[in-house]
Design an enzyme around this catalytic site. Sequence first.
Site, short mmCIF file in Angstrom:
data_model
loop_
_atom_site.label_atom_id
_atom_site.label_comp_id
_atom_site.label_asym_id
_atom_site.label_seq_id
_atom_site.Cartn_x
_atom_site.Cartn_y
_atom_site.Cartn_z
N ARG A 1 0.84 -1.22 0.00
CA ARG A 1 0.00 0.00 0.00
C ARG A 1 0.87 1.26 0.00
O ARG A 1 0.40 2.35 -0.34
CB ARG A 1 -0.89 0.01 1.25
CG ARG A 1 -1.84 -1.16 1.34
CD ARG A 1 -2.41 -1.25 2.76
NE ARG A 1 -1.33 -1.49 3.72
CZ ARG A 1 -1.51 -1.48 5.04
NH1 ARG A 1 -2.71 -1.22 5.57
NH2 ARG A 1 -0.50 -1.70 5.87
N HIS B 1 15.92 32.59 11.46
CA HIS B 1 15.18 33.11 12.62
C HIS B 1 15.54 32.37 13.91
O HIS B 1 15.91 31.20 13.90
CB HIS B 1 13.68 32.99 12.37
CG HIS B 1 13.23 33.71 11.15
ND1 HIS B 1 12.04 33.43 10.50
CD2 HIS B 1 13.81 34.71 10.42
CE1 HIS B 1 11.91 34.21 9.46
NE2 HIS B 1 12.98 35.01 9.37
N LYS C 1 13.49 23.28 17.88
CA LYS C 1 12.63 23.06 16.72
C LYS C 1 12.94 21.71 16.13
O LYS C 1 14.10 21.37 15.90
CB LYS C 1 12.90 24.12 15.64
CG LYS C 1 12.52 25.53 16.00
CD LYS C 1 12.94 26.50 14.90
CE LYS C 1 12.77 27.93 15.36
NZ LYS C 1 13.35 28.90 14.42
N HIS D 1 17.56 29.36 12.47
CA HIS D 1 17.11 28.36 11.50
C HIS D 1 16.60 29.02 10.24
O HIS D 1 15.95 30.08 10.29
CB HIS D 1 16.01 27.49 12.11
CG HIS D 1 15.38 26.59 11.08
ND1 HIS D 1 14.10 26.78 10.62
CD2 HIS D 1 15.88 25.51 10.41
CE1 HIS D 1 13.83 25.84 9.72
NE2 HIS D 1 14.89 25.07 9.56
N TYR E 1 6.93 22.13 11.73
CA TYR E 1 7.85 22.45 12.83
C TYR E 1 7.17 22.06 14.15
O TYR E 1 6.06 22.53 14.41
CB TYR E 1 8.09 23.95 12.93
CG TYR E 1 8.59 24.69 11.73
CD1 TYR E 1 7.76 24.96 10.65
CD2 TYR E 1 9.88 25.19 11.72
CE1 TYR E 1 8.23 25.70 9.57
CE2 TYR E 1 10.35 25.93 10.65
CZ TYR E 1 9.50 26.18 9.58
OH TYR E 1 9.97 26.93 8.52
N GLU F 1 11.74 37.62 19.10
CA GLU F 1 12.24 37.14 17.81
C GLU F 1 13.45 37.93 17.35
O GLU F 1 13.53 39.16 17.53
CB GLU F 1 11.15 37.25 16.73
CG GLU F 1 10.15 36.10 16.74
CD GLU F 1 9.24 36.13 15.50
OE1 GLU F 1 8.59 37.16 15.27
OE2 GLU F 1 9.24 35.13 14.76
C1 LIG Z 1 6.85 31.76 13.55
C2 LIG Z 1 5.43 32.22 13.66
C3 LIG Z 1 4.91 33.20 12.84
N1 LIG Z 1 3.62 33.59 12.99
C4 LIG Z 1 3.08 34.62 12.09
C5 LIG Z 1 3.90 35.88 12.02
C6 LIG Z 1 3.70 36.36 10.62
O1 LIG Z 1 2.54 37.15 10.55
C7 LIG Z 1 3.44 35.08 9.82
C8 LIG Z 1 4.64 34.65 9.03
O2 LIG Z 1 5.74 34.62 9.93
P1 LIG Z 1 7.21 34.60 9.36
O3 LIG Z 1 7.32 35.56 8.20
O4 LIG Z 1 8.17 34.74 10.50
O5 LIG Z 1 7.29 33.11 8.76
P2 LIG Z 1 8.64 32.45 8.23
O6 LIG Z 1 9.46 33.46 7.48
O7 LIG Z 1 8.22 31.22 7.54
O8 LIG Z 1 9.43 32.08 9.54
C9 LIG Z 1 9.42 30.75 10.03
O9 LIG Z 1 10.37 30.03 9.28
C10 LIG Z 1 11.69 30.12 9.79
C11 LIG Z 1 12.59 29.37 8.83
C12 LIG Z 1 11.73 29.60 11.18
O10 LIG Z 1 12.62 28.84 11.58
C13 LIG Z 1 10.68 30.05 12.10
O11 LIG Z 1 10.10 28.91 12.73
C14 LIG Z 1 9.60 30.85 11.52
O12 LIG Z 1 9.96 32.16 11.86
O13 LIG Z 1 3.12 34.07 10.78
C15 LIG Z 1 2.80 33.04 13.94
O14 LIG Z 1 1.61 33.42 14.06
N2 LIG Z 1 3.28 32.07 14.77
C16 LIG Z 1 4.56 31.65 14.67
O15 LIG Z 1 4.97 30.77 15.45
#
Ligand SMILES: Cc1cn([C@H]2C[C@H](O)[C@@H](COP(=O)(O)OP(=O)(O)O[C@H]3O[C@H](C)C(=O)[C@H](O)[C@H]3O)O2)c(=O)[nH]c1=O
Length: 177
Positions: free
Chosen positions: A26, A65, A75, A122, A135, A146
């Site tokens: 499967r 980040h 993470k 990361h 994650y 942050e």
């Molecule tokens: C991380 C996070 C973000 N948000 C909100 C904040 C922003 O409005 C939106 C996008 O966030 P961000 O632009 O920081 O997303 P990424 O650029 O993908 O960042 C992530 O990807 C990189 C590679 C990482 O390692 C972190 O886990 C994480 O920061 O989601 C949330 O509501 N909760 C959360 O836990």
Amino acid sequence: MSRFNRIATPIPDLVVIERQRFGDERGFFSRFFCREELADFGHDGTIAQINHTMTQLKGTIRGLHFQRAPHDETKFVSCLAGAVFDVAVDLRPGSPTYLKWHGEVLSAENGRSMMIPGGFAHGFQTLSEDCELIYLHDKPHAPAAEGGLNPLDPKLAIGWPLTVAQMSARDEAFPFL
Ligand SMILES: Cc1cn([C@H]2C[C@H](O)[C@@H](COP(=O)(O)OP(=O)(O)O[C@H]3O[C@H](C)C(=O)[C@H](O)[C@H]3O)O2)c(=O)[nH]c1=O
């Protein structure tokens, strides 16, 4: 018998976890996370939040980040669709590998995750279109705590595999060290 293989990296405490698969006609079954078994690899089993990202374009970079202490989070990063070059940078003060980075291909095909302790930044670059990452965070999102590094910082000299196709304005704006 553990259903996970631990793969060491050149950075102490930063490990890759490979999920064993039980295949049949499967498809396959694999255990994605297990508090008991991953305790042997240094995860204390706490999951405070699970996040999911989808990135459309091949070559996109998200990151680098981190969250500052006491919100520094472990993470457990996995790719369930497509493939990414996943990168962690050691930001732990006094670490012998301070500012060193390690990259690993995580993909739906290889069933690998990167377990990234607190004190690391990361990020990743997509190696295919429509990549989806999951994650597992052991601490909640703390926006005020942050921080970020510019993924193109020459001081880090991260060997991104592809030409950068897309980055968020926020990530582009992180200053060089
Ligand atoms: C991380 C996070 C973000 N948000 C909100 C904040 C922003 O409005 C939106 C996008 O966030 P961000 O632009 O920081 O997303 P990424 O650029 O993908 O960042 C992530 O990807 C990189 C590679 C990482 O390692 C972190 O886990 C994480 O920061 O989601 C949330 O509501 N909760 C959360 O836990």
